[in-house]
Design an enzyme around this catalytic site. Structure first.
Site, short mmCIF file in Angstrom:
data_model
loop_
_atom_site.label_atom_id
_atom_site.label_comp_id
_atom_site.label_asym_id
_atom_site.label_seq_id
_atom_site.Cartn_x
_atom_site.Cartn_y
_atom_site.Cartn_z
N ALA A 18 0.99 -1.68 0.42
CA ALA A 18 0.53 -0.15 0.11
C ALA A 18 0.93 1.35 0.06
O ALA A 18 0.81 2.12 0.98
CB ALA A 18 -0.91 0.03 1.40
N HIS B 54 3.14 5.39 -0.52
CA HIS B 54 2.94 5.79 -0.82
C HIS B 54 4.06 6.41 -0.54
O HIS B 54 5.85 5.92 -0.40
CB HIS B 54 1.53 6.81 0.46
CG HIS B 54 2.29 6.00 1.67
ND1 HIS B 54 3.34 7.15 2.29
CD2 HIS B 54 2.04 5.60 2.97
CE1 HIS B 54 4.00 5.97 3.39
NE2 HIS B 54 2.67 5.57 3.63
N HIS C 216 7.11 5.51 1.41
CA HIS C 216 7.80 4.64 1.13
C HIS C 216 8.16 4.88 0.62
O HIS C 216 10.03 4.20 0.26
CB HIS C 216 6.97 3.48 0.74
CG HIS C 216 5.96 3.00 1.94
ND1 HIS C 216 4.10 2.97 2.02
CD2 HIS C 216 5.97 2.16 3.67
CE1 HIS C 216 3.89 2.55 3.23
NE2 HIS C 216 4.06 1.87 3.19
N GLY D 231 11.55 4.03 8.55
CA GLY D 231 11.03 6.21 8.28
C GLY D 231 10.63 6.33 10.23
O GLY D 231 10.15 5.24 11.43
N GLN D 232 11.49 7.46 10.15
CA GLN D 232 11.04 7.92 11.84
C GLN D 232 9.88 8.12 12.41
O GLN D 232 9.54 8.01 13.44
CB GLN D 232 11.86 9.70 11.39
CG GLN D 232 11.70 10.07 12.75
CD GLN D 232 12.48 9.81 14.21
OE1 GLN D 232 13.34 8.96 14.39
NE2 GLN D 232 11.90 9.97 15.04
N VAL E 73 7.54 11.87 5.75
CA VAL E 73 7.32 12.55 5.03
C VAL E 73 5.56 13.10 5.64
O VAL E 73 5.01 12.19 5.74
CB VAL E 73 7.59 11.66 3.53
CG1 VAL E 73 6.01 12.56 2.04
CG2 VAL E 73 8.41 11.79 3.31
N ARG F 67 -3.05 3.92 6.25
CA ARG F 67 -4.41 4.26 7.12
C ARG F 67 -5.25 5.95 6.50
O ARG F 67 -6.67 5.20 6.79
CB ARG F 67 -3.85 3.56 8.31
CG ARG F 67 -3.66 2.66 8.70
CD ARG F 67 -3.56 1.98 10.35
NE ARG F 67 -3.87 0.39 10.77
CZ ARG F 67 -2.47 -0.28 11.03
NH1 ARG F 67 -1.06 0.84 11.08
NH2 ARG F 67 -2.13 -1.05 11.25
#
Ligand code: PAJ
Length: 273
Positions: free
Chosen positions: A24, A26, A29, A140-141, A169, A180
């Site tokens: 999924a 975005h 990612h 990712g943070q 992001v 989500r």
């Protein structure tokens, strides 16, 4: 771009940079993919909706699956390999297999709200590292607690992969991108924007000299009144234990429900003393 579904196929190629995902995909990612593409000779993205990190009653069945569109995006980014195994390929022993537990850290923040969640995350990431054997692995943070858990796991198990953490992001309203977010209706989406606002409020307080965690927490809770707050905490970025002072270094982390959707976000404060 080659797509592999079995461990034996994946083992036949050499990967320099790995980005583990649940699909999924975005821009959040893709920012990890771009960071890997810039630093690595060969890039593998894994797409696996990991059942062990969902507990009964969570959204495993509902989790968005957009495999074809994901592959299109990854092809456009110049990814070399996609690893998209089945659940039985990764968990041949089913629920009876070996699990990786990170005690303490794994039970804090989301680990407290979602018991067993980080055991599932640590287990699948350890397996992915063993299968793919990357030099660098990108996270990712946005999922700061996940980063703390995985850093501890890599250290404790002497795993050879090096973790690289990329900034969160966000959308134009400040909301952190998340697979989500698609579940939010217009009203929930407006309400959810209070999460980044609360973090900005915290940042402003810290920048004007506020150090007490409780003051920062209360200011955030005011911003979050329209949401059901799961946690709004000021913690040590590595141990995830609550700290009384934001200065000089702390992780300010929020989890809140907008309707049926649980959202998380955070702000890392790193202020020279
Ligand atoms: P997933 O939620 O798909 O996220 C994959 C990676 O993308 C994670 O490292 C996550 O922190 C990062 N990411 C998600 N949203 C982001 C954003 N807005 N900005 C920057 N990075 C973002 O996290 C998982 O999957 C799983 O727990 C996984 C590590 C794959 C293990 O199953």
């Amino acid at each position: 771009m080659q797509i592999f579904t079995t461990i034996s196929e994946m083992r036949q190629v050499r990967t320099d940079g790995l980005i583990p995902t649940m699909g999924a995909l975005h821009e959040g990612h893709l920012s990890l993919v771009r960071a890997a593409r810039a630093a690595c000779e060969t890039v593998t993205v894994s797409i696996f909706v990991n059942p062990t990190q969902f507990s009964a009653g969570e959204d495993l069945a509902k989790y968005p699956r957009t495999f074809e569109a994901d592959c299109e995006l990854l092809r456009a980014e110049g990814v070399d390999f996609v690893f998209a195994p089945s659940a039985s390929e990764i968990y041949p022993a089913g629920a009876a297999g070996t699990l990786v537990e990170v005690p303490g850290i794994g039970q804090r923040l989301d680990g407290a709200s979602r018991p067993g969640h980080f055991r599932g995350v640590a287990t699948v990431v350890a397996k992915l590292f063993n299968i793919v054997q990357p030099r660098l692995a990108y996270f990712g943070q946005k999922d700061a607690a996940q980063v703390a858990v995985l850093r501890a796991m890599v250290r404790d198990l002497n795993l050879p992969a090096e973790l690289r953490v990329c900034p969160t992001v966000r959308d134009t309203d400040g909301l952190a991108l998340s697979s989500r977010n698609r579940f939010l209706n217009a009203a929930e989406r407006r309400a959810a924007a209070a999460i980044p606002r609360a973090l900005e409020r915290a940042r402003a307080l810290v920048e004007t000299g506020t150090c007490a965690s409780e003051t920062v927490r209360q200011a955030m809770l005011w911003e979050l009144v329209a949401l059901k707050v799961d946690y709004a905490q000021v913690v040590h970025p590595e141990t995830l234990e609550p700290v009384n002072n934001v200065c000089p270094r702390a992780l300010i982390a929020i989890a809140a429900w907008a309707g049926e959707t649980r959202l998380i976000d955070n702000l890392l404060i790193e202020k020279p003393r």
